[in-house]
Design a protein around this motif. Sequence first.
Motif, PDB file in Angstrom:
ATOM      1  N   ALA A  80       5.559  26.384  31.707  1.00 51.02           N
ATOM      2  CA  ALA A  80       5.007  25.652  33.006  1.00 51.02           C
ATOM      3  C   ALA A  80       3.243  25.596  32.834  1.00 51.02           C
ATOM      4  O   ALA A  80       2.615  24.329  32.842  1.00 51.02           O
ATOM      5  CB  ALA A  80       5.031  26.326  34.348  1.00 51.02           C
ATOM      6  N   ARG A  81       2.535  26.524  32.334  1.00 49.96           N
ATOM      7  CA  ARG A  81       1.405  26.794  32.289  1.00 49.96           C
ATOM      8  C   ARG A  81       0.907  25.695  30.845  1.00 49.96           C
ATOM      9  O   ARG A  81      -0.022  24.870  30.822  1.00 49.96           O
ATOM     10  CB  ARG A  81       0.636  27.950  31.978  1.00 49.96           C
ATOM     11  N   ASP A  82       1.693  25.642  29.812  1.00 50.14           N
ATOM     12  CA  ASP A  82       1.188  24.988  28.659  1.00 50.14           C
ATOM     13  C   ASP A  82       1.376  23.515  29.066  1.00 50.14           C
ATOM     14  O   ASP A  82       0.953  22.679  28.585  1.00 50.14           O
ATOM     15  CB  ASP A  82       2.434  25.219  27.505  1.00 50.14           C
ATOM     16  N   ARG A  83       2.655  23.124  29.964  1.00 48.20           N
ATOM     17  CA  ARG A  83       2.861  21.963  30.518  1.00 48.20           C
ATOM     18  C   ARG A  83       1.481  21.319  30.989  1.00 48.20           C
ATOM     19  O   ARG A  83       1.457  20.046  31.011  1.00 48.20           O
ATOM     20  CB  ARG A  83       4.135  21.740  31.403  1.00 48.20           C
ATOM     21  N   LEU A  84       0.925  22.153  31.876  1.00 47.66           N
ATOM     22  CA  LEU A  84      -0.366  21.625  32.525  1.00 47.66           C
ATOM     23  C   LEU A  84      -1.559  21.748  31.575  1.00 47.66           C
ATOM     24  O   LEU A  84      -2.521  21.424  31.996  1.00 47.66           O
ATOM     25  CB  LEU A  84      -0.354  22.458  33.904  1.00 47.66           C
ATOM     26  N   ARG A  85      -1.281  22.248  30.326  1.00 43.84           N
ATOM     27  CA  ARG A  85      -2.421  22.283  29.460  1.00 43.84           C
ATOM     28  C   ARG A  85      -3.778  23.302  30.006  1.00 43.84           C
ATOM     29  O   ARG A  85      -4.621  22.759  29.704  1.00 43.84           O
ATOM     30  CB  ARG A  85      -2.907  21.151  28.800  1.00 43.84           C
ATOM     31  N   LEU A  86      -3.269  24.458  30.552  1.00 45.29           N
ATOM     32  CA  LEU A  86      -4.127  25.329  31.394  1.00 45.29           C
ATOM     33  C   LEU A  86      -4.312  26.541  30.542  1.00 45.29           C
ATOM     34  O   LEU A  86      -3.397  26.901  30.140  1.00 45.29           O
ATOM     35  CB  LEU A  86      -3.778  25.473  32.687  1.00 45.29           C
ATOM     36  N   THR A  87      -5.551  27.152  30.402  1.00 46.54           N
ATOM     37  CA  THR A  87      -5.617  28.596  29.865  1.00 46.54           C
ATOM     38  C   THR A  87      -5.057  29.130  30.960  1.00 46.54           C
ATOM     39  O   THR A  87      -4.758  29.178  32.055  1.00 46.54           O
ATOM     40  CB  THR A  87      -6.904  28.834  29.754  1.00 46.54           C
ATOM     41  N   GLN A  88      -4.759  30.558  30.467  1.00 46.91           N
ATOM     42  CA  GLN A  88      -4.305  31.753  31.456  1.00 46.91           C
ATOM     43  C   GLN A  88      -5.263  31.952  32.524  1.00 46.91           C
ATOM     44  O   GLN A  88      -4.753  32.155  33.659  1.00 46.91           O
ATOM     45  CB  GLN A  88      -4.045  33.255  30.612  1.00 46.91           C
TER      46      GLN A  88
END
Length: 144
Positions: A18-26
């Motif tokens: 889900a985080r990768d899909r939003l292209r966000l860092t941790q």
Amino acid sequence: MASRGDWSLSFGRRLREARDRLRLTQEQFAELGGVKRVSQHLYEQDARVPDLNYLLRLKEHGVDVGYLVLGSSAGHSAATPNSTDIYVAAYRTVDEFARDDAGNPLPYAERERFFSFLCATLSQTGTPESSTELKERLVRFMRP
């Protein structure tokens, strides 16, 4: 990327997806959930399980919490329109009941299985219960 409903992915892997899909860092994703980056890292490693407030904050930002928690998208499930109530009741119940004799949370895999069982059971009844009603039922069930 795995298909929706693929239980071969752990909660942490689905969270990372889900985080990768939003292209966000941790750090950025952690901020959405109101936690520090180290907590986000531990969630993604399945070393810790987030609390309900974290999940609700992610939901406010458009994250598919049904997919994170259950491994299937709310849009692709057969759950009732009030399925959020079912999931919240099950989550709170697992948080309270899935503990060892010393009061420590059971291992992640056991809590996940318990959560899945509760959600499936509650979905089949068609009548979402409050977390209080669910707890009362479990207490009656667990009495010798």
